[in-house]
Design a protein around this motif. Structure first.
Motif, mmCIF file in Angstrom:
data_model
loop_
_atom_site.group_PDB
_atom_site.id
_atom_site.type_symbol
_atom_site.label_atom_id
_atom_site.label_comp_id
_atom_site.label_asym_id
_atom_site.label_seq_id
_atom_site.Cartn_x
_atom_site.Cartn_y
_atom_site.Cartn_z
ATOM 1 N N ALA A 1 -12.251 3.385 -4.900
ATOM 2 C CA ALA A 1 -13.138 2.383 -4.290
ATOM 3 C C ALA A 1 -12.722 0.955 -4.578
ATOM 4 O O ALA A 1 -12.918 0.069 -3.760
ATOM 5 C CB ALA A 1 -14.570 2.612 -4.750
ATOM 6 N N LYS A 2 -12.121 0.717 -5.742
ATOM 7 C CA LYS A 2 -11.700 -0.635 -6.103
ATOM 8 C C LYS A 2 -10.745 -0.561 -7.289
ATOM 9 O O LYS A 2 -10.675 0.450 -7.984
ATOM 10 C CB LYS A 2 -12.908 -1.504 -6.446
ATOM 11 C CG LYS A 2 -13.703 -0.993 -7.631
ATOM 12 C CD LYS A 2 -14.926 -1.844 -7.866
ATOM 13 C CE LYS A 2 -15.704 -1.291 -9.054
ATOM 14 N NZ LYS A 2 -16.890 -2.075 -9.342
ATOM 15 N N PRO A 3 -10.000 -1.629 -7.539
ATOM 16 C CA PRO A 3 -9.091 -1.626 -8.686
ATOM 17 C C PRO A 3 -9.859 -1.396 -9.988
ATOM 18 O O PRO A 3 -11.000 -1.830 -10.131
ATOM 19 C CB PRO A 3 -8.489 -3.037 -8.670
ATOM 20 C CG PRO A 3 -8.667 -3.517 -7.272
ATOM 21 C CD PRO A 3 -9.934 -2.877 -6.780
ATOM 22 N N SER A 4 -9.227 -0.683 -10.895
ATOM 23 C CA SER A 4 -9.839 -0.451 -12.211
ATOM 24 C C SER A 4 -8.747 -0.179 -13.235
ATOM 25 O O SER A 4 -7.578 0.004 -12.884
ATOM 26 C CB SER A 4 -10.812 0.733 -12.150
ATOM 27 O OG SER A 4 -10.108 1.955 -12.131
ATOM 28 N N VAL B 1 -6.317 1.077 -3.315
ATOM 29 C CA VAL B 1 -7.606 0.598 -3.823
ATOM 30 C C VAL B 1 -8.482 -0.024 -2.735
ATOM 31 O O VAL B 1 -9.473 -0.679 -3.025
ATOM 32 C CB VAL B 1 -7.417 -0.397 -4.994
ATOM 33 C CG1 VAL B 1 -6.757 0.287 -6.176
ATOM 34 C CG2 VAL B 1 -6.616 -1.609 -4.557
ATOM 35 N N HIS B 2 -8.129 0.196 -1.487
ATOM 36 C CA HIS B 2 -8.898 -0.352 -0.368
ATOM 37 C C HIS B 2 -9.217 0.742 0.653
ATOM 38 O O HIS B 2 -8.590 0.810 1.716
ATOM 39 C CB HIS B 2 -8.126 -1.491 0.312
ATOM 40 C CG HIS B 2 -7.865 -2.648 -0.572
ATOM 41 N ND1 HIS B 2 -6.593 -2.969 -1.004
ATOM 42 C CD2 HIS B 2 -8.704 -3.560 -1.120
ATOM 43 C CE1 HIS B 2 -6.665 -4.043 -1.779
ATOM 44 N NE2 HIS B 2 -7.926 -4.415 -1.872
ATOM 45 N N ASP C 1 -11.564 1.026 2.767
ATOM 46 C CA ASP C 1 -11.950 0.495 4.072
ATOM 47 C C ASP C 1 -10.745 0.069 4.894
ATOM 48 O O ASP C 1 -10.729 0.183 6.110
ATOM 49 C CB ASP C 1 -12.926 -0.669 3.916
ATOM 50 C CG ASP C 1 -12.383 -1.788 3.038
ATOM 51 O OD1 ASP C 1 -11.682 -1.501 2.040
ATOM 52 O OD2 ASP C 1 -12.657 -2.970 3.330
ATOM 53 N N ARG C 2 -9.697 -0.388 4.245
ATOM 54 C CA ARG C 2 -8.490 -0.812 4.976
ATOM 55 C C ARG C 2 -7.624 0.368 5.401
ATOM 56 O O ARG C 2 -7.097 0.399 6.502
ATOM 57 C CB ARG C 2 -7.655 -1.751 4.118
ATOM 58 C CG ARG C 2 -8.287 -3.099 3.896
ATOM 59 C CD ARG C 2 -7.347 -3.980 3.129
ATOM 60 N NE ARG C 2 -7.979 -5.224 2.754
ATOM 61 C CZ ARG C 2 -7.382 -6.161 2.056
ATOM 62 N NH1 ARG C 2 -6.128 -5.999 1.650
ATOM 63 N NH2 ARG C 2 -8.019 -7.262 1.751
ATOM 64 N N CYS D 1 0.834 -1.203 0.000
ATOM 65 C CA CYS D 1 0.000 0.000 0.000
ATOM 66 C C CYS D 1 0.870 1.255 0.000
ATOM 67 O O CYS D 1 1.833 1.350 0.768
ATOM 68 C CB CYS D 1 -0.901 -0.001 1.230
ATOM 69 S SG CYS D 1 -2.048 1.401 1.261
ATOM 70 N N ALA E 1 -12.782 7.078 -0.450
ATOM 71 C CA ALA E 1 -12.230 7.199 -1.803
ATOM 72 C C ALA E 1 -12.293 8.665 -2.253
ATOM 73 O O ALA E 1 -13.330 9.303 -2.149
ATOM 74 C CB ALA E 1 -13.012 6.318 -2.770
#
Length: 136
Positions: free
Chosen positions: A34-37, A59-60, A62-63, A20, A68
């Protein structure tokens, strides 16, 4: 806005991936999506994802504990650096967002700001109870 040069996350502090960008960059020096793209492809050489402009991306959300947002790309203020609301009714939402994202060394300042707003709105208010309610 990147104020310090300390990494945003420390190993074991948050459940972030071993690669990260928050482990090597301060808050505000990387974007969070929000997520990988395909908009932020993985670079096998560095082990990170980057925007087309070369900004490192987590890309995380929440972690890492940050919503985002294009923090580095748009030079956004981090959630705990957003000025608190003047309206005491909005303090609960601001406080939760600020403390969820804030590093531990920023907690005291965030709570002090919230306490000041709550005291100003109602001098007889039990501020501790109000803060507990906001965080409960």
């Amino acid at each position: 806005m990147v104020k310090d040069r300390e990494p945003f996350s420390r190993e074991g502090e948050r459940p972030v991936c071993a690669i990260c960008p928050s482990l090597v960059l301060p808050g505000g020096a990387f974007d969070v999506v929000a997520k990988p793209s395909r908009d932020c492809p993985f670079d096998p050489e560095s082990g990170n994802r980057y925007t087309a402009a070369g900004v490192a991306v987590c890309v995380h959300p929440d972690r890492v504990g940050l919503p985002a947002a294009p923090y580095a790309t748009d030079r956004l203020v981090l959630p705990w650096e957003v000025p608190p609301p003047a309206d005491a009714g909005e303090v609960r939402e601001w406080l939760r967002a600020a403390l969820t994202a804030a590093p531990p060394d920023a907690f005291a300042a965030v709570i002090a700001q919230a306490s000041q707003i709550l005291r100003a709105s109602d001098p007889d208010l039990d501020v501790t109870a109000a803060l507990r309610s906001a965080l409960g």
